[in-house]
Design a protein around this motif. Structure first.
Motif, PDB file in Angstrom:
ATOM      1  N   ALA A   1      52.314  20.087  69.530  1.00 48.39           N
ATOM      2  CA  ALA A   1      53.601  20.264  70.204  1.00 48.39           C
ATOM      3  C   ALA A   1      53.752  19.263  71.337  1.00 48.39           C
ATOM      4  O   ALA A   1      52.772  18.871  71.961  1.00 48.39           O
ATOM      5  N   PRO A   2      54.986  18.855  71.629  1.00 51.63           N
ATOM      6  CA  PRO A   2      55.221  18.008  72.808  1.00 51.63           C
ATOM      7  C   PRO A   2      54.790  18.752  74.066  1.00 51.63           C
ATOM      8  O   PRO A   2      55.104  19.929  74.242  1.00 51.63           O
ATOM      9  N   PHE A   3      54.064  18.071  74.939  1.00 53.19           N
ATOM     10  CA  PHE A   3      53.513  18.717  76.130  1.00 53.19           C
ATOM     11  C   PHE A   3      53.719  17.802  77.324  1.00 53.19           C
ATOM     12  O   PHE A   3      53.572  16.586  77.225  1.00 53.19           O
ATOM     13  N   ILE A   4      54.049  18.400  78.457  1.00 53.34           N
ATOM     14  CA  ILE A   4      54.161  17.624  79.686  1.00 53.34           C
ATOM     15  C   ILE A   4      53.647  18.476  80.838  1.00 53.34           C
ATOM     16  O   ILE A   4      53.875  19.696  80.891  1.00 53.34           O
ATOM     17  N   LYS A   5      52.922  17.829  81.744  1.00 57.80           N
ATOM     18  CA  LYS A   5      52.423  18.498  82.952  1.00 57.80           C
ATOM     19  C   LYS A   5      53.157  17.910  84.149  1.00 57.80           C
ATOM     20  O   LYS A   5      53.230  16.691  84.300  1.00 57.80           O
ATOM     21  N   VAL A   6      53.701  18.760  84.984  1.00 61.63           N
ATOM     22  CA  VAL A   6      54.404  18.304  86.185  1.00 61.63           C
ATOM     23  C   VAL A   6      53.869  19.072  87.387  1.00 61.63           C
ATOM     24  O   VAL A   6      53.349  20.177  87.257  1.00 61.63           O
ATOM     25  N   GLU A   7      53.992  18.460  88.539  1.00 67.04           N
ATOM     26  CA  GLU A   7      53.619  19.123  89.791  1.00 67.04           C
ATOM     27  C   GLU A   7      54.891  19.652  90.443  1.00 67.04           C
ATOM     28  O   GLU A   7      55.852  18.910  90.637  1.00 67.04           O
ATOM     29  N   ALA A   8      54.878  20.932  90.774  1.00 68.15           N
ATOM     30  CA  ALA A   8      56.062  21.529  91.394  1.00 68.15           C
ATOM     31  C   ALA A   8      56.410  20.835  92.701  1.00 68.15           C
ATOM     32  O   ALA A   8      57.581  20.748  93.082  1.00 68.15           O
ATOM     33  N   THR A   9      55.399  20.287  93.384  1.00 69.17           N
ATOM     34  CA  THR A   9      55.641  19.641  94.672  1.00 69.17           C
ATOM     35  C   THR A   9      56.433  18.342  94.535  1.00 69.17           C
ATOM     36  O   THR A   9      56.967  17.844  95.517  1.00 69.17           O
ATOM     37  N   LYS A  10      56.502  17.777  93.334  1.00 70.05           N
ATOM     38  CA  LYS A  10      57.306  16.562  93.143  1.00 70.05           C
ATOM     39  C   LYS A  10      58.785  16.821  93.385  1.00 70.05           C
ATOM     40  O   LYS A  10      59.558  15.911  93.651  1.00 70.05           O
ATOM     41  N   PHE A  11      59.171  18.072  93.266  1.00 69.63           N
ATOM     42  CA  PHE A  11      60.589  18.397  93.362  1.00 69.63           C
ATOM     43  C   PHE A  11      60.945  18.981  94.724  1.00 69.63           C
ATOM     44  O   PHE A  11      62.015  19.495  94.927  1.00 69.63           O
ATOM     45  N   THR A  12      60.005  18.881  95.679  1.00 70.26           N
ATOM     46  CA  THR A  12      60.291  19.333  97.047  1.00 70.26           C
ATOM     47  C   THR A  12      61.310  18.392  97.693  1.00 70.26           C
ATOM     48  O   THR A  12      61.324  17.202  97.418  1.00 70.26           O
ATOM     49  N   GLU A  13      62.130  18.942  98.555  1.00 70.75           N
ATOM     50  CA  GLU A  13      63.184  18.167  99.228  1.00 70.75           C
ATOM     51  C   GLU A  13      64.137  17.533  98.222  1.00 70.75           C
ATOM     52  O   GLU A  13      64.431  16.350  98.256  1.00 70.75           O
ATOM     53  N   VAL A  14      64.576  18.330  97.276  1.00 70.59           N
ATOM     54  CA  VAL A  14      65.494  17.832  96.257  1.00 70.59           C
ATOM     55  C   VAL A  14      66.754  17.281  96.910  1.00 70.59           C
ATOM     56  O   VAL A  14      67.317  17.893  97.814  1.00 70.59           O
ATOM     57  N   GLY A  15      67.181  16.127  96.445  1.00 70.45           N
ATOM     58  CA  GLY A  15      68.357  15.491  97.013  1.00 70.45           C
ATOM     59  C   GLY A  15      68.011  14.454  98.056  1.00 70.45           C
ATOM     60  O   GLY A  15      68.854  13.666  98.445  1.00 70.45           O
TER      61      GLY A  15
ATOM     62  N   MET B   1      65.107   2.009  89.821  1.00 67.03           N
ATOM     63  CA  MET B   1      65.000   3.072  90.819  1.00 67.03           C
ATOM     64  C   MET B   1      66.404   3.579  91.142  1.00 67.03           C
ATOM     65  O   MET B   1      67.290   2.795  91.475  1.00 67.03           O
ATOM     66  N   ALA B   2      66.589   4.882  90.972  1.00 62.99           N
ATOM     67  CA  ALA B   2      67.912   5.454  91.229  1.00 62.99           C
ATOM     68  C   ALA B   2      67.767   6.706  92.079  1.00 62.99           C
ATOM     69  O   ALA B   2      66.717   7.345  92.073  1.00 62.99           O
ATOM     70  N   PRO B   3      68.816   7.071  92.814  1.00 67.02           N
ATOM     71  CA  PRO B   3      68.757   8.293  93.627  1.00 67.02           C
ATOM     72  C   PRO B   3      68.594   9.530  92.746  1.00 67.02           C
ATOM     73  O   PRO B   3      68.917   9.506  91.559  1.00 67.02           O
ATOM     74  N   ALA B   4      68.089  10.600  93.353  1.00 64.50           N
ATOM     75  CA  ALA B   4      67.943  11.853  92.621  1.00 64.50           C
ATOM     76  C   ALA B   4      69.290  12.312  92.088  1.00 64.50           C
ATOM     77  O   ALA B   4      70.318  12.186  92.751  1.00 64.50           O
ATOM     78  N   GLY B   5      69.275  12.844  90.863  1.00 67.46           N
ATOM     79  CA  GLY B   5      70.508  13.319  90.247  1.00 67.46           C
ATOM     80  C   GLY B   5      71.204  12.278  89.402  1.00 67.46           C
ATOM     81  O   GLY B   5      72.193  12.583  88.744  1.00 67.46           O
ATOM     82  N   MET B   6      70.701  11.014  89.390  1.00 70.91           N
ATOM     83  CA  MET B   6      71.364   9.955  88.615  1.00 70.91           C
ATOM     84  C   MET B   6      70.451   9.449  87.492  1.00 70.91           C
ATOM     85  O   MET B   6      70.532   8.301  87.084  1.00 70.91           O
ATOM     86  N   GLU B   7      69.565  10.338  87.007  1.00 62.78           N
ATOM     87  CA  GLU B   7      68.628   9.936  85.962  1.00 62.78           C
ATOM     88  C   GLU B   7      69.343   9.561  84.666  1.00 62.78           C
ATOM     89  O   GLU B   7      68.905   8.683  83.935  1.00 62.78           O
ATOM     90  N   GLU B   8      70.485  10.239  84.375  1.00 60.32           N
ATOM     91  CA  GLU B   8      71.205   9.944  83.137  1.00 60.32           C
ATOM     92  C   GLU B   8      71.752   8.512  83.161  1.00 60.32           C
ATOM     93  O   GLU B   8      71.664   7.783  82.170  1.00 60.32           O
TER      94      GLU B   8
ATOM     95  N   VAL C   1      64.062  13.100  98.644  1.00 62.49           N
ATOM     96  CA  VAL C   1      63.026  12.280  98.017  1.00 62.49           C
ATOM     97  C   VAL C   1      62.482  12.945  96.753  1.00 62.49           C
ATOM     98  O   VAL C   1      61.602  12.416  96.117  1.00 62.49           O
ATOM     99  N   GLY C   2      63.002  14.106  96.397  1.00 62.28           N
ATOM    100  CA  GLY C   2      62.525  14.811  95.211  1.00 62.28           C
ATOM    101  C   GLY C   2      63.181  14.327  93.937  1.00 62.28           C
ATOM    102  O   GLY C   2      64.164  13.593  93.962  1.00 62.28           O
ATOM    103  N   LYS C   3      62.605  14.747  92.806  1.00 65.63           N
ATOM    104  CA  LYS C   3      63.167  14.387  91.504  1.00 65.63           C
ATOM    105  C   LYS C   3      64.052  15.515  90.993  1.00 65.63           C
ATOM    106  O   LYS C   3      63.860  16.689  91.321  1.00 65.63           O
ATOM    107  N   ASP C   4      65.009  15.160  90.158  1.00 65.15           N
ATOM    108  CA  ASP C   4      65.853  16.133  89.489  1.00 65.15           C
ATOM    109  C   ASP C   4      64.990  16.906  88.495  1.00 65.15           C
ATOM    110  O   ASP C   4      64.291  16.307  87.676  1.00 65.15           O
ATOM    111  N   VAL C   5      65.029  18.253  88.552  1.00 69.74           N
ATOM    112  CA  VAL C   5      64.159  19.041  87.679  1.00 69.74           C
ATOM    113  C   VAL C   5      64.473  18.809  86.194  1.00 69.74           C
ATOM    114  O   VAL C   5      63.608  18.985  85.339  1.00 69.74           O
TER     115      VAL C   5
END
Length: 440
Positions: free
Chosen positions: A76-90, A183-190, A92-96
């Motif tokens: 199965a497709p698998f990915i491991k992420v750290e919850a702390t990467k998404f701290t301070e969303v908006g 490199m793009a701001p959070a929320g502009m991954e698309e 320096v954090g990443k879009d979940v």
């Protein structure tokens, strides 16, 4: 879809992970339930959602390894992420939602690799013809008499026997896709994905001419032909299906975004915001990816954390409700560390023995030597910081540093690691807390 029974799944996990039977049983049941769901007729089939898991336990006891091995068993497709990467969303954090996009990328790579492997034999045949064309230039039009067919067969025989491996030929292969990091701001991954696709498509259809030995040409041309034989539209459709029905997301350090009871820190708003951002993914939502829309309703989420400073009840109630299965992993004892050193198929003792065997050195670990390594690792964990089985890596590196350095020059290529050998190299370090803190 894996058809293994829960007992078979646990037996496979036992080959790599020592102990933690409760966690193994929980993930085995979760994986089996996926197969069971596939046997249920519609419309009930769509109503059955996976029961997500929360693993609670100190670092280095096997939480991540259980999830990773489970994904391998399920293919199965698998990915491991750290919850702390998404701290301070908006800020320096990443879009979940990038979790699901990255998971989809993993699935596409997995399906493409499977398709290329399935096409390997045909690709090798086509690559062979291209090499022969380079070795014997001339018209290959069917209307032209093939007077050189005998010569071609002679070269084919020599090619298969490896007699032409070192001869250099000129070949054309597809140019690699332009790898552009945006490199793009959070929320502009698309938007970032669209730009990356645009740059990638600019190099589509282009080829590079290279002069390489025949042996290297066989590998390059086989990969080139295999890539051409893969139907990318089919790959995308299968990848989306596999992500939606079989994807596994492992969210580590979930305790770091829990809001501790009675805490008044300013980061608590951010932590709670991360939980609320994760909630739609875990509950089930639609996420736009470069390959299409992914529904997360049936993706299995496994969250884990040590929960030293916080409790699972400090998570927001909605997220707690979406992690109904709670399993607690035990801290490792010295006896567990002995088993970890010896029993798994990828045990450290076997790894180091195989590495030094490359230099002709026979490394033999006695039972009392392994016992002493485990005891020292346990002592350092208790006095400095408990990092579980990861402590064994630092202990083993320090223990075998001298042998690893001198291995090619040893006059007696045989080393026995017994209790005396271990004490001679680690006793002082283990007893001195300051040295242990910085070295072990």
């Amino acid at each position: 879809m894996s058809e293994m029974t829960p007992r078979e799944i646990v037996q496979e996990l036992d080959k790599y992970i020592i102990g933690q039977s409760d966690a193994k049983r929980a993930v085995a049941i979760a994986l089996r339930n996926r197969w069971r769901r596939s046997q249920v007729p519609a419309p009930l089939h769509q109503e059955i959602t996976p029961k997500n898991i929360l693993m609670i336990g100190p670092t280095g006891v096997g939480k991540t390894e259980i999830a990773r091995r489970l994904a391998q068993l399920a293919n199965a497709p698998f990915i491991k992420v750290e919850a702390t990467k998404f701290t301070e969303v908006g800020y320096v954090g990443k879009d979940v939602e990038s979790i699901i996009r990255d998971l989809t990328e993993t699935a596409v790579d997995m399906i493409r690799s499977e398709r290329q492997t399935a096409m390997r034999q045909r690709a090798e045949e086509m690559a062979e013809e291209r090499i022969l064309d380079a070795l014997i230039p001339g018209p290959r039009d069917s209307s032209v008499p093939r007077s050189d067919e005998g010569t071609r067969q002679k070269f084919r025989k020599m090619l298969r026997e490896g007699k032409l491996d070192q001869q250099e030929i000129e070949i054309e292969v597809a140019a690699p896709k332009a790898g552009v990091e945006i490199m793009a701001p959070a929320g502009m991954e698309e938007m970032t994905n669209q730009l990356r696709d645009m740059f990638s498509n600019m190099s589509q259809g282009k080829t590079n001419t290279r002069k390489v030995p025949v042996a290297e040409a066989q590998r390059l041309l086989t990969d080139d032909e295999a890539a051409k034989l893969v139907n990318e539209e089919e790959v995308r459709a299968l990848a989306l299906e596999r992500v939606q029905s079989g994807g596994i997301v492992f969210i580590d350090e979930i305790d770091k975004v829990a809001v501790r009871s009675g805490s008044q820190q300013g980061t608590d708003i951010s932590r709670e915001g991360v939980q609320r951002d994760l909630l739609p993914l875990v509950e089930g939502s639609n996420v736009s990816t470069r390959y299409g829309v992914v529904k997360t309703d049936h993706i299995l989420f496994i969250a884990s954390g040590a929960f030293h400073l916080s409790k699972p009840s400090d998570l927001i109630p909605e997220l707690q409700g979406r992690l109904p299965i709670r399993v607690e992993l035990d801290a490792l004892s010295a006896a567990d560390l002995v088993r970890i050193l010896q029993e798994p198929e990828n045990a450290l003792v076997r790894q180091y023995s195989a590495l030094l065997a490359s230099d002709g050195v026979t490394l033999r670990f006695t039972d009392d030597g392994v016992q002493r390594i485990a005891e020292i690792a346990q002592q350092v964990n208790e006095r400095v910081e408990n990092i579980g089985a990861r402590r064994l890596h630092t202990i083993m590196e320090r223990l075998l540093e001298e042998v690893a350095f001198a291995a090619p020059d040893l006059s007696q290529p045989s080393v026995e690691v017994n209790a005396a050998y271990v004490d001679g190299r680690l006793q002082d370090l283990a007893q001195d807390e300051d040295l242990s803190r910085y070295i072990l």
